[in-house]
Design an enzyme around this catalytic site. Structure first.
Site, PDB file in Angstrom:
ATOM      1  N   SER B 121       0.814  -1.204   0.000  1.00  0.00           N
ATOM      2  CA  SER B 121       0.000   0.000   0.000  1.00  0.00           C
ATOM      3  C   SER B 121       0.857   1.267   0.000  1.00  0.00           C
ATOM      4  CB  SER B 121      -0.943   0.014   1.198  1.00  0.00           C
ATOM      5  OG  SER B 121      -0.250   0.367   2.361  1.00  0.00           O
ATOM      6  N   LYS B 159       0.038   5.116   6.497  1.00  0.00           N
ATOM      7  CA  LYS B 159      -0.437   6.066   5.492  1.00  0.00           C
ATOM      8  C   LYS B 159       0.200   7.430   5.701  1.00  0.00           C
ATOM      9  CE  LYS B 159      -4.034   3.591   3.752  1.00  0.00           C
ATOM     10  NZ  LYS B 159      -3.618   2.321   4.415  1.00  0.00           N
TER      11      LYS B 159
END
Lengths: 201, 201
Positions: B121, B159
């Site tokens: 990711s 993130k």
DNA sequence: TGATTATAGCGAACAAAAAGCGAATTGCAA
DNA sequence: TTGCAATTCGCTTTTTGTTCGCTATAATCA
């Protein structure tokens, strides 16, 4: 971290050998002493004992085993606790295990140095400007390894290594760039990349 | 640092010679004593013993060998010498400087831990499956920092962090994935990423 | 209980360090 | 300034470690 029965036997042998001779045994001698037929087995035992912190040695060095006397243990050093795994955007990490990670786990006791990377020729390998590559000093490389190579005595580059007959192809990891194809005797390997360290900010 | 068999023999010879004569042998005498035909061999042995810190001598000085009594040692650190910069496919590195790099340069004295990354990711940030992210334990983050965030008490993710009013946007670094947009009180920051460590093989 | 992981083991091909040589060169100290 | 001792260079050989592929058996996890 616990030790197995076999590992203890090996350790005892090492201690006995060193105190008898004043130098550490070769793998061959360990094999004979322990009645093992393959050096690979010895190698694995020694590596495992090293990982468990019971002995110290230098990669690829003859008779370089040092048994670490119980008590003289841990370096507080640069180890970080390994908190677990973080999955791809997905769920959670978990284990408050006692694993840890440090530079040592990457470079071992090999003869290494670091290089700061400039430019993006290895971008597709996720090695980018500003990263540090951790390089083992070596003169050879295997197919596909990332190497630091000196080309024609003048130009040092970071590329993937492919030997093709008596030519060597140095492959950048950036689709915009072309591979370098040179005669083997115009390339000297300076080292192979064992890892990458990146620092933000 | 461990010693080889031959090195121990040489060392023993040196000790014996000194205690018999009160001065150290010339290379010639060592060669005779050890039945070596080339002084180059003697020289190499002496140099190696010197490198291992077992004896001390003055360069190019006759009979200047001093055997160092066991007791004085040195340890190896987790630092790597920083050999220089390697430019993008371009020219060379250079400086045999005295710079170095270690995990400490990344994490400092902060309260840190490591996480093994699973999945891709953060691929566009060049953080890939198997990498270790080095994370400082923190409750807050600044705009655009890469964070480990616990979302709605269940899901931990890696993130980029953007605060937008009383919402928080967590932005994956993978163009195939969508950002997560959640109320600020549903997100708790676990830490901010200070660096990345990757190990090949 | 089946799957996964760690330990233990084998042989063979290979890489590298240690040990060695002779000869030419350099440096120290008298 | 000269002579002896130490250094360096380019090799070769021997010794030692590393790695790969494969098997088997525990121990652990889910």
């Amino acid at each position: 971290m616990a030790i197995t029965r076999r590992q203890k036997e090996i350790l005892d042998f090492l201690n006995a050998f060193v105190s008898r001779n004043g130098y550490s045994p070769s793998f061959e001698e360990i094999a004979r002493g322990m009645e093992l037929k393959s050096l690979a087995t010895v190698h694995k035992h020694i590596s495992n004992l090293e990982k468990k912190g019971l002995l110290d040695r230098v990669h690829n060095r003859s008779r370089s085993i040092d048994v670490i006397p119980p008590g003289t243990r841990t370096r507080t050093s640069d180890r970080l606790p390994l908190a677990g795994r973080i999955a791809a955007g997905k769920p959670v990490e978990a284990s408050e295990s006692y694993e840890s990670i440090s530079l040592h786990d990457v470079v071992g006791n090999r003869d290494c140095f670091a290089l700061e990377v400039r430019g993006d020729s290895m971008r597709d390998e996720h090695i980018v400007n500003g990263d540090y590559v951790l390089v083992e000093r070596t003169r050879t490389a295997r197919q596909g390894e990332i190497v630091v190579a000196l080309v024609r005595g003048t130009e040092t580059t970071l590329k993937r290594y492919y030997s093709e007959g008596n030519m060597i192809r140095l492959q950048p990891a950036n689709y915009e760039m072309d591979p370098i194809l040179v005669p083997a005797n115009h390339v000297s390997i300076q080292g192979r990349v064992l890892g990458v360290l990146r620092k933000y900010r």
